[in-house]
Design an enzyme around this catalytic site. Sequence first.
Site, short mmCIF file in Angstrom:
data_model
loop_
_atom_site.label_atom_id
_atom_site.label_comp_id
_atom_site.label_asym_id
_atom_site.label_seq_id
_atom_site.Cartn_x
_atom_site.Cartn_y
_atom_site.Cartn_z
N THR A 41 0.84 -1.22 0.00
CA THR A 41 0.00 0.00 0.00
C THR A 41 0.87 1.26 0.00
O THR A 41 0.49 2.27 -0.59
CB THR A 41 -0.97 0.03 1.20
N HIS A 137 -0.66 -16.61 -5.30
CA HIS A 137 -1.84 -16.14 -6.04
C HIS A 137 -1.48 -15.69 -7.46
O HIS A 137 -2.21 -14.94 -8.08
CB HIS A 137 -2.55 -15.02 -5.28
N CYS A 145 -4.44 -19.09 -20.65
CA CYS A 145 -5.72 -19.44 -21.28
C CYS A 145 -6.52 -20.30 -20.30
O CYS A 145 -6.01 -21.29 -19.77
CB CYS A 145 -5.47 -20.21 -22.57
N CYS A 170 -7.29 -16.79 -26.90
CA CYS A 170 -6.07 -17.60 -26.95
C CYS A 170 -5.75 -17.91 -28.40
O CYS A 170 -6.62 -18.35 -29.16
CB CYS A 170 -6.29 -18.89 -26.16
P1 NAD Z 1 -5.95 -7.69 2.66
O1 NAD Z 1 -6.35 -6.62 1.72
O2 NAD Z 1 -6.97 -8.68 3.06
O3 NAD Z 1 -5.36 -7.05 4.00
C1 NAD Z 1 -4.29 -6.18 4.01
C2 NAD Z 1 -3.92 -5.89 5.47
O4 NAD Z 1 -2.77 -5.05 5.46
C3 NAD Z 1 -5.01 -5.17 6.26
O5 NAD Z 1 -5.21 -5.81 7.50
C4 NAD Z 1 -4.46 -3.75 6.44
O6 NAD Z 1 -4.82 -3.18 7.68
C5 NAD Z 1 -2.98 -3.99 6.40
N1 NAD Z 1 -2.21 -2.85 5.88
C6 NAD Z 1 -2.44 -2.16 4.74
N2 NAD Z 1 -1.48 -1.22 4.56
C7 NAD Z 1 -0.64 -1.32 5.63
C8 NAD Z 1 0.55 -0.63 6.00
N3 NAD Z 1 1.08 0.33 5.24
N4 NAD Z 1 1.15 -0.97 7.16
C9 NAD Z 1 0.62 -1.94 7.95
N5 NAD Z 1 -0.49 -2.66 7.63
C10 NAD Z 1 -1.10 -2.34 6.48
O7 NAD Z 1 -4.69 -8.38 2.05
P2 NAD Z 1 -4.35 -9.90 1.92
O8 NAD Z 1 -4.51 -10.60 3.22
O9 NAD Z 1 -3.05 -9.94 1.23
O10 NAD Z 1 -5.47 -10.49 0.96
C11 NAD Z 1 -5.92 -9.85 -0.20
C12 NAD Z 1 -5.82 -10.71 -1.44
O11 NAD Z 1 -5.93 -9.85 -2.55
C13 NAD Z 1 -4.50 -11.38 -1.56
O12 NAD Z 1 -4.74 -12.72 -1.64
C14 NAD Z 1 -3.85 -10.84 -2.83
O13 NAD Z 1 -3.73 -11.89 -3.77
C15 NAD Z 1 -4.81 -9.87 -3.41
N6 NAD Z 1 -4.30 -8.46 -3.54
C16 NAD Z 1 -3.04 -8.23 -3.97
C17 NAD Z 1 -2.57 -6.94 -4.10
C18 NAD Z 1 -1.16 -6.72 -4.58
O14 NAD Z 1 -0.63 -7.54 -5.32
N7 NAD Z 1 -0.50 -5.63 -4.16
C19 NAD Z 1 -3.39 -5.86 -3.79
C20 NAD Z 1 -4.69 -6.11 -3.35
C21 NAD Z 1 -5.12 -7.44 -3.22
#
Ligand code: NAD
Length: 266
Positions: A41, A137, A145, A170
Site C-alpha cells: 500500500t 496467487h 488461457c 487464446c
Molecule cells: P488484505 O487486503 O486482506 O489485507 C491487508 C492488510 O494489510 C489489512 O489488514 C491492512 O490493515 C494492512 N495494511 C495495509 N497497509 C498497511 C501498512 N502500510 N502498514 C501496515 N499494515 C497495512 O490483504 P491480503 O490478506 O493480502 O489479501 C488480499 C488478497 O488480494 C491477496 O490474496 C492478494 O492476492 C490480493 N491483492 C493483492 C494486491 C497486490 O498484489 N498488491 C493488492 C490487493 C489485493
Amino acid sequence: MANDPDPTDPADPADPAIAEARALLADASDVVVLTGAGISTESGIPDFRGPAGVWTKDPAAEKRAHIDVYRSDPDVRRGAWQQRLRTADAPAWEPNAGHHALVELERRGRLHTLITQNIDSLHHAAGSDPDRIVEVHGHGREVVCLACEMRAPMARALDRVRAGEVDPPCRACGGILKAATISFGQNLVEADLERAFRAAAEADLFLAIGSTLSVYPVAETVPIALRSGTPLIIVNADPTPFDAYAEVVVRGRIGEVLPAIVGTAS
Ligand code: NAD
C-alpha cells in the site's frame, strides 16, 4: 503483545514490540515470510480489506472478482483488459522500504522462503531472489488461457488490445485469456501451495506481514508453522485472527516498522 493499532504513527525504535521482534529475528536462521497486500500500500497499490481497501469501499467489487463472472461476462473481461492497459501505461509501481528490508534479510542469509499473496511483482522489483519467492496467487507478468492453460507474456496480449482486440482470445485454442493471477473460485497451483506449506513447516521463525490472514488456503501456513512450535511475528496495522497466537504483534506502517525490525532503518 499488541500496541495501539495506529498505522499513521511513525515507527518508534523504543517500541517494545519492535525490540522483541528484533530479538526473535536475531536468533533465527530459517525465516519464512508471508506477505499480503499491506506491504504494497505504501507503494500506492490499495489492499482489498484494509480501511481504504478496494472491497471495503466497494463491496460489490469482491463479487466481480470471481472467476465465474470473468468467464461469463464479456463486459467484465473488456473492462479488465482496459484496466490492465491503464496499469501497464501508468508509471511503474516502485518497491518501498518494506520490500527492501526483506531483501536485506535475504542478503544476511536468514530468509528461507518468501511466500507472497501479492500479484504485483514488487518483491522481484526490489531484488529478492526469484527462486526464494512463491507467488501463491500468481502474478500479472503473464496471461494464461482458461481452456488450454497456454501461457504468454502479458505485454504481448496488451499489444493486441492496443491494436483493437477488446478481449483477445487464446491464439492456440480460442479460449478466454486472463492475467496469470488466481481469482476467487480458481484453484491454486498445487506445487506452489505445497512449497509454501513445506516452507512453513521448516521455518524457525514465521513472519506474517500486511495480511488479514483470512484468505485460505494460504493462511493455513500460519497454523502449520505454529504446530511445529515455530514462533510467529505479525506485522499489520489491523488485528488478524492469529494475533492471540503470535509471540509478538507489531502495529504501524510496514515501510517504517519492518526496517526497524530488520535493522535497516536509517
Ligand atoms: P488484505 O487486503 O486482506 O489485507 C491487508 C492488510 O494489510 C489489512 O489488514 C491492512 O490493515 C494492512 N495494511 C495495509 N497497509 C498497511 C501498512 N502500510 N502498514 C501496515 N499494515 C497495512 O490483504 P491480503 O490478506 O493480502 O489479501 C488480499 C488478497 O488480494 C491477496 O490474496 C492478494 O492476492 C490480493 N491483492 C493483492 C494486491 C497486490 O498484489 N498488491 C493488492 C490487493 C489485493
